[in-house]
Design a protein around this motif. Structure first.
Motif, PDB file in Angstrom:
ATOM      1  N   MET A  73       0.847  -1.200   0.000  1.00  0.00           N
ATOM      2  CA  MET A  73       0.000   0.000   0.000  1.00  0.00           C
ATOM      3  C   MET A  73       0.882   1.250   0.000  1.00  0.00           C
ATOM      4  O   MET A  73       1.825   1.346   0.774  1.00  0.00           O
ATOM      5  CB  MET A  73      -0.893   0.002   1.254  1.00  0.00           C
ATOM      6  N   LYS A  74       0.544   2.205  -0.850  1.00  0.00           N
ATOM      7  CA  LYS A  74       1.274   3.462  -0.877  1.00  0.00           C
ATOM      8  C   LYS A  74       0.824   4.320   0.310  1.00  0.00           C
ATOM      9  O   LYS A  74      -0.356   4.531   0.539  1.00  0.00           O
ATOM     10  CB  LYS A  74       1.003   4.218  -2.179  1.00  0.00           C
ATOM     11  N   LEU A  75       1.801   4.809   1.069  1.00  0.00           N
ATOM     12  CA  LEU A  75       1.506   5.617   2.240  1.00  0.00           C
ATOM     13  C   LEU A  75       1.731   7.099   1.917  1.00  0.00           C
ATOM     14  O   LEU A  75       2.843   7.495   1.580  1.00  0.00           O
ATOM     15  CB  LEU A  75       2.397   5.195   3.413  1.00  0.00           C
ATOM     16  N   ASN A  76       0.676   7.896   2.038  1.00  0.00           N
ATOM     17  CA  ASN A  76       0.758   9.322   1.735  1.00  0.00           C
ATOM     18  C   ASN A  76       0.850  10.200   2.977  1.00  0.00           C
ATOM     19  O   ASN A  76       1.355  11.325   2.904  1.00  0.00           O
ATOM     20  CB  ASN A  76      -0.466   9.741   0.915  1.00  0.00           C
ATOM     21  N   LYS A  77       0.376   9.692   4.103  1.00  0.00           N
ATOM     22  CA  LYS A  77       0.330  10.513   5.317  1.00  0.00           C
ATOM     23  C   LYS A  77       1.139   9.914   6.463  1.00  0.00           C
ATOM     24  O   LYS A  77       1.183  10.480   7.558  1.00  0.00           O
ATOM     25  CB  LYS A  77      -1.118  10.727   5.741  1.00  0.00           C
ATOM     26  N   LEU A  78       1.763   8.784   6.199  1.00  0.00           N
ATOM     27  CA  LEU A  78       2.595   8.119   7.191  1.00  0.00           C
ATOM     28  C   LEU A  78       3.913   7.710   6.552  1.00  0.00           C
ATOM     29  O   LEU A  78       4.005   7.542   5.334  1.00  0.00           O
ATOM     30  CB  LEU A  78       1.935   6.839   7.717  1.00  0.00           C
ATOM     31  N   HIS A  79       4.918   7.512   7.387  1.00  0.00           N
ATOM     32  CA  HIS A  79       6.141   6.820   6.983  1.00  0.00           C
ATOM     33  C   HIS A  79       6.254   5.592   7.864  1.00  0.00           C
ATOM     34  O   HIS A  79       6.004   5.655   9.079  1.00  0.00           O
ATOM     35  CB  HIS A  79       7.372   7.709   7.167  1.00  0.00           C
ATOM     36  N   TYR A  80       6.643   4.481   7.276  1.00  0.00           N
ATOM     37  CA  TYR A  80       6.763   3.225   8.026  1.00  0.00           C
ATOM     38  C   TYR A  80       8.113   2.593   7.712  1.00  0.00           C
ATOM     39  O   TYR A  80       8.424   2.298   6.559  1.00  0.00           O
ATOM     40  CB  TYR A  80       5.636   2.272   7.636  1.00  0.00           C
ATOM     41  N   THR A  81       8.921   2.429   8.746  1.00  0.00           N
ATOM     42  CA  THR A  81      10.241   1.829   8.573  1.00  0.00           C
ATOM     43  C   THR A  81      10.451   0.768   9.643  1.00  0.00           C
ATOM     44  O   THR A  81       9.870   0.831  10.738  1.00  0.00           O
ATOM     45  CB  THR A  81      11.357   2.884   8.697  1.00  0.00           C
ATOM     46  N   VAL A  82      11.284  -0.221   9.320  1.00  0.00           N
ATOM     47  CA  VAL A  82      11.644  -1.269  10.268  1.00  0.00           C
ATOM     48  C   VAL A  82      13.155  -1.404  10.277  1.00  0.00           C
ATOM     49  O   VAL A  82      13.774  -1.586   9.221  1.00  0.00           O
ATOM     50  CB  VAL A  82      11.004  -2.629   9.902  1.00  0.00           C
ATOM     51  N   GLU A  83      13.741  -1.289  11.458  1.00  0.00           N
ATOM     52  CA  GLU A  83      15.188  -1.417  11.593  1.00  0.00           C
ATOM     53  C   GLU A  83      15.519  -1.974  12.971  1.00  0.00           C
ATOM     54  O   GLU A  83      15.005  -1.478  13.985  1.00  0.00           O
ATOM     55  CB  GLU A  83      15.865  -0.059  11.407  1.00  0.00           C
ATOM     56  N   ASP A  84      16.351  -3.004  12.992  1.00  0.00           N
ATOM     57  CA  ASP A  84      16.799  -3.620  14.253  1.00  0.00           C
ATOM     58  C   ASP A  84      15.628  -4.042  15.134  1.00  0.00           C
ATOM     59  O   ASP A  84      15.653  -3.888  16.359  1.00  0.00           O
ATOM     60  CB  ASP A  84      17.716  -2.667  15.031  1.00  0.00           C
ATOM     61  N   GLY A  85      14.595  -4.570  14.510  1.00  0.00           N
ATOM     62  CA  GLY A  85      13.454  -5.084  15.257  1.00  0.00           C
ATOM     63  C   GLY A  85      12.454  -4.039  15.701  1.00  0.00           C
ATOM     64  O   GLY A  85      11.480  -4.369  16.390  1.00  0.00           O
ATOM     65  N   ALA A 121       9.756  -1.152  14.543  1.00  0.00           N
ATOM     66  CA  ALA A 121       8.958  -0.508  13.499  1.00  0.00           C
ATOM     67  C   ALA A 121       8.609   0.899  13.967  1.00  0.00           C
ATOM     68  O   ALA A 121       8.114   1.074  15.085  1.00  0.00           O
ATOM     69  CB  ALA A 121       7.688  -1.298  13.218  1.00  0.00           C
ATOM     70  N   VAL A 122       8.884   1.883  13.139  1.00  0.00           N
ATOM     71  CA  VAL A 122       8.566   3.273  13.466  1.00  0.00           C
ATOM     72  C   VAL A 122       7.480   3.770  12.515  1.00  0.00           C
ATOM     73  O   VAL A 122       7.649   3.730  11.295  1.00  0.00           O
ATOM     74  CB  VAL A 122       9.807   4.180  13.370  1.00  0.00           C
ATOM     75  N   VAL A 123       6.385   4.207  13.095  1.00  0.00           N
ATOM     76  CA  VAL A 123       5.279   4.792  12.329  1.00  0.00           C
ATOM     77  C   VAL A 123       5.312   6.294  12.577  1.00  0.00           C
ATOM     78  O   VAL A 123       5.029   6.757  13.681  1.00  0.00           O
ATOM     79  CB  VAL A 123       3.925   4.208  12.773  1.00  0.00           C
ATOM     80  N   GLN A 124       5.672   7.039  11.550  1.00  0.00           N
ATOM     81  CA  GLN A 124       5.767   8.502  11.650  1.00  0.00           C
ATOM     82  C   GLN A 124       4.538   9.124  10.998  1.00  0.00           C
ATOM     83  O   GLN A 124       4.346   9.025   9.779  1.00  0.00           O
ATOM     84  CB  GLN A 124       7.022   8.991  10.934  1.00  0.00           C
TER      85      GLN A 124
END
Length: 264
Positions: free
Chosen positions: A1-13, A15-18
């Protein structure tokens, strides 16, 4: 899914939802609700994710609902139907409560309306000194949604929940800490660093133990949560959204004046 209002990243276990829609201070509309639901489901399904962090903007975690959108509908003579939006945000919060991973809300500035409810859903809230939590729904002639009333009653009891929900007053970071809502307050410029330090500590912990602690707490305190969301919250908000008071609250907010409520 393309995210237009959020950023979603996963690093070192982790998940960051910005939340990142500064145009309306991260107000949660249906598009953002869809994106939130997607990342909640993605994080739960991803075995590499051990901890989930939700964060907003320096000025605001989230300003709540998109009042400007409601204002446009009202001025155009249209009805405001929130059932779809409320159903989606309810699935988001229930998904976070049922999630097998620990959830941290990193709050800077205002967490208002649905934004406050979203923050309350987290297992831990770490906030900056400038944070404030506002159940602002009543100022628009509405009731708290996104699980807000339920979460506050469970965390604070009915009397304190009534105070916060019925007055719509801001709750400062320190008061929220004193009430037990906030886990930790940090200086404004240290929020990201301190949040990630705590997230890394959790990610290095006994993940299966955490998962089952969450399962126990959900069963003990939130077993009726989904029923409440579907059978109490949605119809209550539906009734309020049809009132003249709601239209007056929205118009007064956008026109920067005091609302004149009539109970109709």
């Amino acid at each position: 899914m393309k995210l237009n209002k959020l950023h979603y990243t996963v690093e070192d276990g982790i998940a960051v939802v910005q939340l990142d829609y500064p145009t309306n201070l991260n107000a949660i509309d249906e598009e953002m609700a869809d994106e939130l639901l997607y990342v909640v489901q993605a994080a739960e399904a991803d075995e590499s994710v051990k901890v989930v962090v939700f964060k907003g903007l320096p000025r605001a975690f989230s300003a709540g609902g998109d009042i400007g959108y409601f204002y446009q509908l009202i001025k155009a003579g249209g009805d405001v139907n929130m059932d779809g939006l409320i159903g989606k945000v309810g699935k988001v919060t229930d998904g976070l409560k049922k999630m097998s991973k620990m959830v941290i809300a990193s709050v800077s500035g205002a967490a208002a309306g649905a934004g406050a409810s979203l923050a309350l859903t987290a297992d831990f809230i770490i906030c900056s000194e400038n944070a404030k939590f506002i159940m602002a729904f009543v100022n628009l002639g509405l009731v708290p949604d996104t699980g807000g009333s339920y979460l506050l009653v469970k965390q604070l009891g009915p009397k304190r929940a009534m105070d916060i929900c019925a007055t719509g007053r801001p709750v400062s970071a320190q008061e929220a800490k004193d009430l037990g809502i906030v886990y930790r307050i940090v200086p404004n410029d240290a929020l990201d660093e301190e949040t990630m330090k705590f997230a890394k500590k959790l990610a290095a912990g006994p993940i299966i133990s955490y998962k089952n602690i969450k399962r126990q707490i959900y069963a003990a305190a939130f077993a009726e949560y989904q029923h409440y969301l579907e059978n109490i919250e949605v119809p209550c908000q539906r009734e309020c959204a049809r009132t003249q008071d709601f239209a007056e609250g929205v118009c007064a907010f956008m026109e920067k004046r005091r609302p004149h409520f009539t109970g109709q």
